[in-house]
Write a protein that holds these residues in place. Structure first.
Motif, PDB file in Angstrom:
ATOM      1  N   MET A  23       0.810  -1.221   0.000  1.00  0.00           N
ATOM      2  CA  MET A  23       0.000   0.000   0.000  1.00  0.00           C
ATOM      3  C   MET A  23       0.840   1.266   0.000  1.00  0.00           C
ATOM      4  SD  MET A  23      -2.968  -1.036   2.754  1.00  0.00           S
ATOM      5  CE  MET A  23      -1.765  -1.296   4.065  1.00  0.00           C
ATOM      6  N   GLY A  24       2.144   1.130   0.229  1.00  0.00           N
ATOM      7  CA  GLY A  24       2.982   2.314   0.314  1.00  0.00           C
ATOM      8  C   GLY A  24       2.886   3.006   1.655  1.00  0.00           C
ATOM      9  N   GLN A  25       2.262   2.340   2.621  1.00  0.00           N
ATOM     10  CA  GLN A  25       2.144   2.881   3.960  1.00  0.00           C
ATOM     11  C   GLN A  25       1.756   1.742   4.905  1.00  0.00           C
ATOM     12  OE1 GLN A  25      -1.088   5.688   3.615  1.00  0.00           O
ATOM     13  NE2 GLN A  25      -2.623   4.135   3.993  1.00  0.00           N
ATOM     14  N   SER A  26       1.884   2.005   6.192  1.00  0.00           N
ATOM     15  CA  SER A  26       1.449   1.043   7.184  1.00  0.00           C
ATOM     16  C   SER A  26       0.205   1.581   7.871  1.00  0.00           C
ATOM     17  CB  SER A  26       2.557   0.820   8.220  1.00  0.00           C
ATOM     18  OG  SER A  26       2.113   0.004   9.273  1.00  0.00           O
ATOM     19  N   SER A  27      -0.662   0.680   8.309  1.00  0.00           N
ATOM     20  CA  SER A  27      -1.817   1.135   9.078  1.00  0.00           C
ATOM     21  C   SER A  27      -1.341   1.592  10.452  1.00  0.00           C
ATOM     22  CB  SER A  27      -2.843   0.012   9.233  1.00  0.00           C
ATOM     23  OG  SER A  27      -2.427  -0.881  10.245  1.00  0.00           O
ATOM     24  N   HIS A  28      -2.207   2.191  11.211  1.00  0.00           N
ATOM     25  CA  HIS A  28      -1.850   2.675  12.539  1.00  0.00           C
ATOM     26  C   HIS A  28      -2.516   1.841  13.629  1.00  0.00           C
ATOM     27  CE1 HIS A  28       0.225   6.203  10.998  1.00  0.00           C
ATOM     28  NE2 HIS A  28      -0.735   6.314  10.131  1.00  0.00           N
ATOM     29  N   SER A  29      -2.953   0.635  13.281  1.00  0.00           N
ATOM     30  CA  SER A  29      -3.637  -0.209  14.256  1.00  0.00           C
ATOM     31  C   SER A  29      -2.697  -1.175  14.954  1.00  0.00           C
ATOM     32  CB  SER A  29      -4.746  -1.014  13.549  1.00  0.00           C
ATOM     33  OG  SER A  29      -5.668  -0.141  12.952  1.00  0.00           O
ATOM     34  N   GLY A  30      -1.491  -1.325  14.428  1.00  0.00           N
ATOM     35  CA  GLY A  30      -0.517  -2.214  15.042  1.00  0.00           C
ATOM     36  C   GLY A  30      -0.744  -3.666  14.673  1.00  0.00           C
ATOM     37  N   GLY A  31       0.234  -4.508  15.024  1.00  0.00           N
ATOM     38  CA  GLY A  31       0.091  -5.940  14.818  1.00  0.00           C
ATOM     39  C   GLY A  31      -0.115  -6.320  13.377  1.00  0.00           C
ATOM     40  N   GLY A  32      -0.961  -7.333  13.165  1.00  0.00           N
ATOM     41  CA  GLY A  32      -1.123  -7.910  11.839  1.00  0.00           C
ATOM     42  C   GLY A  32      -2.089  -7.179  10.944  1.00  0.00           C
ATOM     43  N   THR A  33      -2.509  -5.982  11.304  1.00  0.00           N
ATOM     44  CA  THR A  33      -3.461  -5.285  10.451  1.00  0.00           C
ATOM     45  C   THR A  33      -2.797  -4.620   9.264  1.00  0.00           C
ATOM     46  OG1 THR A  33      -3.284  -3.321  11.846  1.00  0.00           O
ATOM     47  CG2 THR A  33      -5.051  -4.873  12.355  1.00  0.00           C
ATOM     48  N   THR A  79       9.672 -21.407  -2.298  1.00  0.00           N
ATOM     49  CA  THR A  79      10.708 -20.594  -2.931  1.00  0.00           C
ATOM     50  C   THR A  79      10.099 -19.331  -3.524  1.00  0.00           C
ATOM     51  OG1 THR A  79      12.072 -22.520  -3.494  1.00  0.00           O
ATOM     52  CG2 THR A  79      12.460 -20.506  -4.758  1.00  0.00           C
ATOM     53  N   LEU A  80      10.706 -18.188  -3.213  1.00  0.00           N
ATOM     54  CA  LEU A  80      10.384 -16.927  -3.879  1.00  0.00           C
ATOM     55  C   LEU A  80      11.638 -16.497  -4.618  1.00  0.00           C
ATOM     56  CD1 LEU A  80       8.539 -14.484  -4.439  1.00  0.00           C
ATOM     57  CD2 LEU A  80       9.431 -13.451  -2.341  1.00  0.00           C
ATOM     58  N   SER A  81      11.531 -16.357  -5.948  1.00  0.00           N
ATOM     59  CA  SER A  81      12.715 -16.142  -6.768  1.00  0.00           C
ATOM     60  C   SER A  81      12.467 -15.065  -7.815  1.00  0.00           C
ATOM     61  CB  SER A  81      13.096 -17.462  -7.459  1.00  0.00           C
ATOM     62  OG  SER A  81      14.245 -17.320  -8.252  1.00  0.00           O
ATOM     63  N   SER A  82      13.487 -14.264  -8.095  1.00  0.00           N
ATOM     64  CA  SER A  82      13.436 -13.251  -9.162  1.00  0.00           C
ATOM     65  C   SER A  82      12.243 -12.328  -8.949  1.00  0.00           C
ATOM     66  CB  SER A  82      13.378 -13.921 -10.537  1.00  0.00           C
ATOM     67  OG  SER A  82      14.483 -14.763 -10.732  1.00  0.00           O
ATOM     68  N   PHE A  83      12.344 -11.491  -7.931  1.00  0.00           N
ATOM     69  CA  PHE A  83      11.215 -10.652  -7.538  1.00  0.00           C
ATOM     70  C   PHE A  83      11.692  -9.246  -7.184  1.00  0.00           C
ATOM     71  CE2 PHE A  83      13.027 -12.304  -3.681  1.00  0.00           C
ATOM     72  CZ  PHE A  83      12.946 -11.253  -2.784  1.00  0.00           C
ATOM     73  N   ARG A  84      10.733  -8.328  -7.185  1.00  0.00           N
ATOM     74  CA  ARG A  84      10.934  -6.985  -6.637  1.00  0.00           C
ATOM     75  C   ARG A  84       9.791  -6.729  -5.668  1.00  0.00           C
ATOM     76  NH1 ARG A  84       9.563  -1.308  -9.485  1.00  0.00           N
ATOM     77  NH2 ARG A  84      10.388   0.111  -7.903  1.00  0.00           N
ATOM     78  N   MET A  85      10.123  -6.216  -4.477  1.00  0.00           N
ATOM     79  CA  MET A  85       9.128  -5.981  -3.453  1.00  0.00           C
ATOM     80  C   MET A  85       9.274  -4.547  -2.945  1.00  0.00           C
ATOM     81  SD  MET A  85       8.580  -8.205   0.079  1.00  0.00           S
ATOM     82  CE  MET A  85       8.426  -9.769  -0.776  1.00  0.00           C
ATOM     83  N   HIS A  86       8.168  -3.797  -2.967  1.00  0.00           N
ATOM     84  CA  HIS A  86       8.238  -2.417  -2.485  1.00  0.00           C
ATOM     85  C   HIS A  86       6.878  -1.959  -1.978  1.00  0.00           C
ATOM     86  CE1 HIS A  86       6.485  -0.805  -6.349  1.00  0.00           C
ATOM     87  NE2 HIS A  86       7.042  -1.917  -6.810  1.00  0.00           N
ATOM     88  N   GLY A  87       6.918  -0.955  -1.102  1.00  0.00           N
ATOM     89  CA  GLY A  87       5.677  -0.408  -0.559  1.00  0.00           C
ATOM     90  C   GLY A  87       4.991  -1.316   0.434  1.00  0.00           C
ATOM     91  N   ILE A  88       5.695  -2.311   0.979  1.00  0.00           N
ATOM     92  CA  ILE A  88       5.087  -3.259   1.906  1.00  0.00           C
ATOM     93  C   ILE A  88       4.765  -2.549   3.224  1.00  0.00           C
ATOM     94  CG2 ILE A  88       5.445  -5.447   3.129  1.00  0.00           C
ATOM     95  CD1 ILE A  88       5.161  -5.578   0.019  1.00  0.00           C
TER      96      ILE A  88
END
Length: 296
Positions: A35-45, A59-68
């Protein structure tokens, strides 16, 4: 969706427990965008990148990860391999997070490998955080990776780049042939109070703070360029005012300009190749750091 991981494997949402029997999953050539941001509820939300619960051979291979939105990797499984990827950014807000949160249920937790990746963001608790509290025989292998703090980026120190939680067991970790570049905190954390059977060899620390290796039972053949002294290593090399060894680190080209001092040839547990497929030691010199030197 908020409250879920971008990719979630092996979890029964209805009953809130891992699902048994999930195995042999490979995800390749993926762009994983949060989402490009984190929620403000904490934990797994907030939204993790890859979450594995109890699954085997993932296996996770050949990837790009952003905005987590929380942890790029939230892992509690067996025989997990993360390879040839780039974690560009993640956001924590009010949540507790790290680059990789790796822990386990006693019967569903085993070996994890990170190899040949680029990591350019560290937030909250820290980088790759590991606990063997529930399975003392589980192993973590980290090799061929580059941890690079881009100019101007702020990485909270917390528990360091590779480490664990203060009161948890941090054991069976092997860190070799990695680059730590422009790192202003503990690359190899001394935060865990319980540690055993950890080893660090052939790593290249450039323009960084050298670790004290207090959580590691053995370490040698590391290269420290503008990164303090050799930490009493018999075959460690420290170059106080050494030149930048990389072709163009600012643009993520971490290939070597020249061979390094000879490193220690590691056991053939993998194919012995660098992230570009170059055979390590093919010219008779096992280079230190993530990349093997290539003749122009």
């Amino acid at each position: 969706a908020e409250g879920d991981a971008m990719i979630r494997i092996g979890w029964d949402s209805l009953h809130g427990v891992p699902v048994s029997g999930i195995s042999n999953i490979a995800i390749r050539h993926a762009e994983i965008v949060g989402m490009g941001q984190s929620s403000h509820s904490g934990g797994g939300t907030s939204n993790d990148g890859l979450a594995v619960y109890g699954a085997t051979d993932v296996t996770l291979s050949s990837f790009r990860m952003h905005g987590i939105g929380r942890c790029p990797f939230f892992l509690s499984g067996q025989n997990i391999v993360i390879e040839h990827g780039w974690v560009e950014s993640f956001y924590t807000g009010d949540t507790h997070a790290e680059l990789a949160s790796i822990w386990g249920f006693a019967d569903t937790f085993g070996d994890v490998t990170f190899r040949d990746n680029l990591f350019t963001d560290i937030q909250s608790t820290g980088g790759i955080m590991w606990s063997t509290k529930e399975n003392p025989s589980a192993r973590l292998r980290i090799y061929g990776n580059t941890f690079y703090r881009p100019a101007g980026a702020t990485w909270p120190a917390a528990n360091g780049l590779i480490g664990g939680w203060t009161a948890e067991a941090f054991s069976n970790v092997t860190v070799y042939n990695n680059n730590f570049v422009n790192v202003d905190q503990a690359s190899l954390s001394n935060a865990p109070q319980i540690h055993a059977n950890n080893h660090a060899y052939d790593n290249l620390f450039y323009d960084s703070r050298a670790p004290d290796f207090s959580s590691y039972d053995s370490h040698d053949y590391n290269l420290f360029i503008r990164a303090g002294d050799a930490q009493a290593e018999p075959s460690g090399v420290a170059v106080e005012n050494g030149a930048d060894p990389f072709i163009d680190a600012a643009h993520f080209d971490f290939r070597l300009k020249a061979p390094t001092w000879a490193g220690l040839k590691m056991p053939p547990a993998d194919d012995g190749k660098d992230p570009f497929g170059q055979q390590r030691g093919g010219d008779g010199n096992w280079d230190r750091g993530a990349f093997e030197y290539r003749q122009p």
